[in-house]
Design a protein around this motif. Structure first.
Motif, PDB file in Angstrom:
ATOM      1  N   MET A 112       3.438 -56.643  19.644  1.00 43.83           N
ATOM      2  CA  MET A 112       4.877 -56.713  19.842  1.00 43.83           C
ATOM      3  C   MET A 112       5.133 -56.707  21.348  1.00 43.83           C
ATOM      4  SD  MET A 112       7.846 -54.081  18.526  1.00 43.83           S
ATOM      5  CE  MET A 112       7.625 -54.485  16.819  1.00 43.83           C
ATOM      6  N   ASP A 113       6.005 -57.602  21.768  1.00 45.73           N
ATOM      7  CA  ASP A 113       6.280 -57.657  23.204  1.00 45.73           C
ATOM      8  C   ASP A 113       7.106 -56.437  23.624  1.00 45.73           C
ATOM      9  OD1 ASP A 113       9.277 -58.453  23.724  1.00 45.73           O
ATOM     10  OD2 ASP A 113       8.631 -59.725  22.054  1.00 45.73           O
ATOM     11  N   PRO A 114       7.036 -56.054  24.897  1.00 48.87           N
ATOM     12  CA  PRO A 114       7.690 -54.814  25.356  1.00 48.87           C
ATOM     13  C   PRO A 114       9.196 -54.768  25.100  1.00 48.87           C
ATOM     14  CG  PRO A 114       6.151 -55.596  27.013  1.00 48.87           C
ATOM     15  CD  PRO A 114       6.225 -56.658  25.958  1.00 48.87           C
ATOM     16  N   LEU A 115       9.890 -55.885  25.258  1.00 50.91           N
ATOM     17  CA  LEU A 115      11.337 -55.895  25.028  1.00 50.91           C
ATOM     18  C   LEU A 115      11.651 -55.651  23.552  1.00 50.91           C
ATOM     19  CD1 LEU A 115      14.220 -56.220  25.948  1.00 50.91           C
ATOM     20  CD2 LEU A 115      13.960 -58.700  25.706  1.00 50.91           C
ATOM     21  N   ALA A 116      10.920 -56.308  22.668  1.00 43.63           N
ATOM     22  CA  ALA A 116      11.123 -56.103  21.233  1.00 43.63           C
ATOM     23  C   ALA A 116      10.810 -54.661  20.849  1.00 43.63           C
ATOM     24  CB  ALA A 116      10.265 -57.076  20.433  1.00 43.63           C
ATOM     25  N   HIS A 117       9.767 -54.107  21.449  1.00 45.48           N
ATOM     26  CA  HIS A 117       9.395 -52.718  21.173  1.00 45.48           C
ATOM     27  C   HIS A 117      10.508 -51.764  21.619  1.00 45.48           C
ATOM     28  CE1 HIS A 117       6.758 -49.333  20.484  1.00 45.48           C
ATOM     29  NE2 HIS A 117       7.048 -48.883  21.703  1.00 45.48           N
ATOM     30  N   ARG A 118      11.046 -51.956  22.816  1.00 48.72           N
ATOM     31  CA  ARG A 118      12.135 -51.095  23.313  1.00 48.72           C
ATOM     32  C   ARG A 118      13.374 -51.235  22.437  1.00 48.72           C
ATOM     33  NH1 ARG A 118      10.283 -52.918  28.297  1.00 48.72           N
ATOM     34  NH2 ARG A 118      12.029 -54.354  28.521  1.00 48.72           N
ATOM     35  N   ILE A 120      12.764 -49.303  19.192  1.00 45.54           N
ATOM     36  CA  ILE A 120      12.851 -47.858  19.426  1.00 45.54           C
ATOM     37  C   ILE A 120      14.307 -47.430  19.574  1.00 45.54           C
ATOM     38  CG2 ILE A 120      12.277 -46.004  21.052  1.00 45.54           C
ATOM     39  CD1 ILE A 120       9.927 -46.925  19.309  1.00 45.54           C
ATOM     40  N   ALA A 121      15.090 -48.202  20.296  1.00 48.20           N
ATOM     41  CA  ALA A 121      16.506 -47.884  20.461  1.00 48.20           C
ATOM     42  C   ALA A 121      17.236 -47.908  19.125  1.00 48.20           C
ATOM     43  CB  ALA A 121      17.150 -48.858  21.452  1.00 48.20           C
ATOM     44  N   GLN A 122      16.935 -48.896  18.304  1.00 49.79           N
ATOM     45  CA  GLN A 122      17.565 -48.990  16.986  1.00 49.79           C
ATOM     46  C   GLN A 122      17.171 -47.803  16.117  1.00 49.79           C
ATOM     47  OE1 GLN A 122      16.550 -52.448  14.670  1.00 49.79           O
ATOM     48  NE2 GLN A 122      18.066 -51.988  13.107  1.00 49.79           N
ATOM     49  N   VAL A 123      15.909 -47.411  16.146  1.00 46.18           N
ATOM     50  CA  VAL A 123      15.448 -46.260  15.372  1.00 46.18           C
ATOM     51  C   VAL A 123      16.182 -44.999  15.818  1.00 46.18           C
ATOM     52  CG1 VAL A 123      13.458 -44.749  14.970  1.00 46.18           C
ATOM     53  CG2 VAL A 123      13.213 -47.216  14.739  1.00 46.18           C
ATOM     54  N   GLN A 124      16.336 -44.819  17.105  1.00 52.56           N
ATOM     55  CA  GLN A 124      17.032 -43.629  17.615  1.00 52.56           C
ATOM     56  C   GLN A 124      18.492 -43.601  17.178  1.00 52.56           C
ATOM     57  OE1 GLN A 124      16.080 -44.019  21.791  1.00 52.56           O
ATOM     58  NE2 GLN A 124      14.327 -42.642  21.606  1.00 52.56           N
ATOM     59  N   VAL A 125      19.164 -44.751  17.216  1.00 57.01           N
ATOM     60  CA  VAL A 125      20.564 -44.823  16.789  1.00 57.01           C
ATOM     61  C   VAL A 125      20.676 -44.518  15.295  1.00 57.01           C
ATOM     62  CG1 VAL A 125      22.484 -46.440  16.400  1.00 57.01           C
ATOM     63  CG2 VAL A 125      21.329 -46.374  18.621  1.00 57.01           C
ATOM     64  N   GLU A 126      19.807 -45.129  14.494  1.00 61.37           N
ATOM     65  CA  GLU A 126      19.849 -44.904  13.046  1.00 61.37           C
ATOM     66  C   GLU A 126      19.522 -43.463  12.688  1.00 61.37           C
ATOM     67  OE1 GLU A 126      20.770 -47.006  10.304  1.00 61.37           O
ATOM     68  OE2 GLU A 126      21.713 -47.832  12.096  1.00 61.37           O
ATOM     69  N   ARG A 127      18.553 -42.880  13.375  1.00 64.17           N
ATOM     70  CA  ARG A 127      18.199 -41.486  13.106  1.00 64.17           C
ATOM     71  C   ARG A 127      19.400 -40.575  13.370  1.00 64.17           C
ATOM     72  NH1 ARG A 127      16.914 -36.791  15.118  1.00 64.17           N
ATOM     73  NH2 ARG A 127      15.319 -35.502  14.169  1.00 64.17           N
ATOM     74  N   GLN A 128      20.078 -40.786  14.468  1.00 68.94           N
ATOM     75  CA  GLN A 128      21.263 -39.979  14.784  1.00 68.94           C
ATOM     76  C   GLN A 128      22.367 -40.200  13.750  1.00 68.94           C
ATOM     77  OE1 GLN A 128      19.774 -37.654  16.923  1.00 68.94           O
ATOM     78  NE2 GLN A 128      21.954 -37.464  17.283  1.00 68.94           N
TER      79      GLN A 128
END
Length: 112
Positions: free
Chosen positions: A1-7, A10-18
């Motif tokens: 996975m390219d770094p931008l897609a990975h970031r 991760i951002a989406q996971v953090q938003v959904e978790r919250q």
């Protein structure tokens, strides 16, 4: 996975978790109820039906967010159970997963 897609992921996971965090306590209680109903059954073939009934009940009654919170809770419980089983049997979590995966493949390949 390219770094931008990975970031981005991760951002989406953090938003959904919250966003799902307020559902955590109820999802945990539902997970416990579901596991109490499904485990220790004399007829293991009924387990998928019982679990599906719980999942459909949550989805139909409360919607996708609570279903997602329940799925996350169940996944967390499964991970903890595998880690505990590995610890108590002197195996690695990967060995536990490999064992179950092998059983599933064998069941699928065996004549019924």
């Amino acid at each position: 996975m390219d770094p931008l897609a990975h970031r981005t992921m991760i951002a989406q996971v953090q938003v959904e978790r919250q966003r799902l965090l307020p559902e955590h306590e109820e999802a945990t209680r539902t997970t416990i109820d579901m596991l109490r109903t499904s485990t220790g059954r004399d007829d293991p073939a009924s387990v998928p039906y019982l679990n599906l009934a719980y999942l459909l009940g949550v989805k139909n009654t409360y919607g996708d967010d609570k279903l997602m919170a329940l799925a996350l809770s169940v996944a967390n419980w499964a991970t903890t159970a595998i880690n505990d089983l590995a610890h108590h049997t002197a195996r690695t979590p990967q060995q536990i997963i490999d064992h179950y995966e092998t059983d599933i493949i064998a069941d699928r390949e065996s004549p019924t």
